[in-house]
Design an enzyme around this catalytic site. Structure first.
Site, mmCIF file in Angstrom:
data_model
loop_
_atom_site.group_PDB
_atom_site.id
_atom_site.type_symbol
_atom_site.label_atom_id
_atom_site.label_comp_id
_atom_site.label_asym_id
_atom_site.label_seq_id
_atom_site.Cartn_x
_atom_site.Cartn_y
_atom_site.Cartn_z
ATOM 1 C CE LYS A 106 -7.455 -0.227 6.207
ATOM 2 N NZ LYS A 106 -8.009 0.163 4.831
ATOM 3 C CD GLN A 150 -6.821 -4.542 3.653
ATOM 4 O OE1 GLN A 150 -7.605 -5.168 4.002
ATOM 5 N NE2 GLN A 150 -6.837 -3.181 3.583
ATOM 6 C CG HIS A 203 -1.865 1.109 1.342
ATOM 7 N ND1 HIS A 203 -1.643 2.402 1.848
ATOM 8 C CD2 HIS A 203 -3.225 0.808 1.255
ATOM 9 C CE1 HIS A 203 -2.974 2.759 1.762
ATOM 10 N NE2 HIS A 203 -3.735 2.319 1.473
ATOM 11 C CG ASP A 255 0.661 -2.740 6.328
ATOM 12 O OD1 ASP A 255 -0.271 -2.844 7.177
ATOM 13 O OD2 ASP A 255 0.501 -1.816 5.480
ATOM 14 C CB CYS A 262 -3.700 3.193 -1.533
ATOM 15 S SG CYS A 262 -4.964 5.015 -1.281
HETATM 16 N N1 PLP Z 1 -1.426 -0.654 4.811
HETATM 17 C C1 PLP Z 1 -2.438 -1.656 4.121
HETATM 18 C C2 PLP Z 1 -2.132 -2.925 3.679
HETATM 19 C C3 PLP Z 1 -3.645 -1.205 3.733
HETATM 20 O O1 PLP Z 1 -4.693 -1.810 3.268
HETATM 21 C C4 PLP Z 1 -4.054 0.165 4.336
HETATM 22 C C5 PLP Z 1 -5.412 0.671 3.995
HETATM 23 O O2 PLP Z 1 -6.138 0.358 3.231
HETATM 24 C C6 PLP Z 1 -3.207 0.877 4.968
HETATM 25 C C7 PLP Z 1 -1.955 0.417 5.009
HETATM 26 C C8 PLP Z 1 -3.376 2.483 5.499
HETATM 27 O O3 PLP Z 1 -4.295 2.584 6.460
HETATM 28 P P1 PLP Z 1 -4.812 3.568 7.131
HETATM 29 O O4 PLP Z 1 -5.571 4.581 5.809
HETATM 30 O O5 PLP Z 1 -6.058 3.097 8.106
HETATM 31 O O6 PLP Z 1 -3.878 4.289 7.805
#
Ligand code: PLP
Length: 600
Positions: free
Chosen positions: A416, A393, A313, A390, A554
């Site tokens: 999430k 997900q 992401h 991370d 993203c």
């Molecule tokens: N990392 C991953 C794999 C994501 O799917 C997302 C959001 O969709 C993020 C990071 C960023 O999360 P946030 O916008 O809640 O900070």
């Protein structure tokens, strides 16, 4: 009661189970109907009347009686009574008036896990123990882990939550088997669930959109919130709101207890060693930026290398690019194959003595690929690099065990995992957090300040400058309680079936190209459709009340790897059903014939 559960052969009596389960669910917070509750005495904290239209059965003062935090001597060292290293209360915080740092309230020290001091949301419900006992006898008796999946069983309108005939997750199937080689441990015998009853907990799932019942398939973007979380937030502002750690009054004690209680829930949920390893942040994005701007800025030097994966992401790309530009670092990328799986042999070639950090996702938000996390971490550590995982997900779909995973940092967002927006978690190994410079300066994170010098608190306060998002941290705690009541392994199992069902049905639509076909996947069903832009598909679905994401999610680099700028991305959660998937498939499958109506 337990005698009535088993017949003379020791087999479970379905009617008795049904009765127990009905009583159990009618008594869950959010499902309260005073008439269904047999006796107020059975309820936790039952010294008050059940109020009309209220989830709560007792007054806040009853909850907090005897548990008020004592801030009169902030130098006190409390006993480490819970074995979690929580004993030390640091020195008074100059300028903020109360203890901070390695938190321990009087409530926790006196009575660390005392059920009677729990809030109504937190306590076990009447019948729960009997039900669990009965279910344990079912799962140890039943060979049902061999049963084939039957979607109609899940869709049936059973009046009880736990259905016989649905597959059980057994420890033999999954316990620590490294099924995905990722340190995500599934396991423990737990029963499956009836999705129709779960859906009742989510008010938004009853919403009408464009005159149609909402079908929420945008769970990778954010999840809907159960009533238990909504009620918890409401309760916080109605009964507990105060700034934390800073004043010697009753409400400060309540809000501090609620906030630190949420930290402990997160700790247990991800199996961290100590609550001091849990830092509240705004979300995954802020957590990654925090690590980049604190540890990265302090420890990385020109010529050092950072390894990312092609699946990331933007939140796990851009902060490192900013740092790389500032410090002269090199970013290297682990490629994927045509199914969207990481190529570990290529990863091995990228590792070298200059590699200082590997930062990767456990689950791809664009493709759903589950990465071999444990292997990635072990290989990085063998090369002397630190690792950030991370979990944005993964956390709502598969069990997290940060000790088994052994990453140095693990990050996720509350929204999430059925919690509020604006709250998230940075887990870091305690020594590492304490040997890292702060991210932001201000109140709450200092032990002592002069104009010449500041002494910082230890983690987690070291990284929590200023007034944080107290209420939403508490709401995240309630979301974790909710997920744990259902059981993350049940969630995983059910979603796995739902994903198989949906993948199979979507693949039969002519002209539909699935994007991301790794065998180890969760939740995400990205695709493109011949003859339609992704925006057209998204709009057509929205007209039918179906919410999906269409766009680049993203994650532009991974979509471009597949020659695309965008996909349509339905994504699943445990409250979705096969019937909803059928509607999705019917609308997408019917688009060609509907093209005249919709697009001309
Ligand atoms: N990392 C991953 C794999 C994501 O799917 C997302 C959001 O969709 C993020 C990071 C960023 O999360 P946030 O916008 O809640 O900070």
């Amino acid at each position: 009661m337990s005698n009535a559960i088993n017949d003379p052969q020791g087999l479970p009596d379905v009617h008795a189970l049904e009765k127990l389960a009905n009583a159990y669910f009618s008594a869950l917070p959010g499902n309260y109907n005073a008439a269904d509750v047999p006796s107020a005495e059975l309820l936790p904290h039952s010294n008050n009347q059940i109020q009309e239209n209220s989830t709560f059965t007792h007054s806040p003062s009853a909850i907090y009686q005897g548990n008020a935090i004592d801030l009169s001597d902030p130098q006190t060292s409390l006993p480490d009574s819970n074995g979690l290293g929580l004993g030390h209360v640091p020195k008074s915080t100059a300028g903020s008036g109360g203890p901070s740092g390695n938190f321990n309230t009087a409530k926790q020290a006196n009575n660390p896990f005392n059920i009677s001091s729990l809030l109504p949301f937190e306590a076990d419900q009447p019948y729960e123990k009997e039900l669990q006992k009965a279910l344990a006898s079912v799962s140890s008796y039943s060979p049902s882990s061999q049963l084939p999946f039957n979607p109609s069983a899940i869709l049936s309108e059973n009046s009880y939550y736990f259905s016989s005939g649905i597959q059980f997750v057994t420890s033999a199937d999954t316990q620590n088997s490294g099924r995905y080689g990722n340190g995500v441990v599934t396991g423990k015998s737990q029963p499956s669930f009836n999705v129709n009853l779960i859906r009742n907990d989510f008010p938004l799932l009853s919403e009408q959109v464009n005159g149609k019942p909402l079908i929420w398939l945008d769970n990778a973007a954010t999840t809907q919130k159960p009533r238990q979380v909504i009620d918890r937030l409401n309760y916080f502002y109605a009964h507990e709101n105060s700034n934390i750690h800073r004043a010697a009054h009753e409400l400060a004690a309540r809000s501090t207890d609620a906030y630190e209680g949420a930290r402990q829930k997160v700790q247990r949920f991800i199996n961290a060693r100590s609550p001091n390893e849990i830092v509240f942040v705004r979300g995954t994005t802020e957590a990654i930026n925090l690590v980049a701007n604190s540890w990265g800025d302090e420890y990385l030097q020109q010529g050092d290398e950072i390894i990312l994966t092609h699946l990331e992401h933007h939140a796990n790309i851009v902060p490192w690019q900013l740092l790389a530009k500032k410090k002269g670092l090199k970013i290297r990328v682990i490629p994927v194959d045509d199914d969207g799986q990481l190529l570990l042999d290529e990863y091995a070639k990228l590792l070298n003595p200059r590699t200082k950090l590997v930062s990767f996702t456990l689950v791809s938000n664009a493709l759903g690929t589950i990465t071999p996390a444990k292997q990635i971490v072990a290989m990085a550590h063998a090369a002397g690099a630190k690792v950030l995982a991370d979990g944005a997900q993964s956390v709502s779909h598969i069990r997290t065990d940060v000790q088994a995973l052994d990453a140095d940092w693990f990050v996720f967002s509350g929204h999430k995992v059925f919690g509020p927006t604006g709250i998230g978690i940075l887990y870091g190994k305690e020594d590492l957090l304490n040997s890292t410079q702060p991210y932001q300066g201000g109140g709450n994170m200092i032990e002592d300040v002069t104009f010449e010098h500041t002494q910082f608190h230890q983690a987690p306060a070291r990284f929590e400058a200023g007034t944080g998002n107290i209420a939403d941290a508490v709401g995240l705690g309630a979301a974790i309680d909710y997920v744990q009541k259902i059981g993350i392994d049940n969630i995983y199992q059910y979603e796995h079936y739902l994903l198989d069902y949906a993948s199979h049905k979507l693949a039969q639509i002519p002209g539909l190209r699935p994007i991301g076909t790794a065998p180890d996947k969760t939740s995400v069903l990205s695709f493109v459709l011949d003859g339609f832009t992704t925006a057209e598909v998204g709009e057509a679905l929205s007209r039918e009340g179906i919410a999906v994401r269409s766009g680049h999610h993203c994650a532009q680099p991974i979509l471009r790897r597949f020659g695309l700028e965008a996909t349509v991305r339905p994504s699943l959660a445990f409250y979705n059903t096969c019937a909803e998937v059928d509607t999705l498939v019917a609308v997408v499958g019917g688009l060609k014939s509907a093209k005249q109506i919709y697009f001309h």
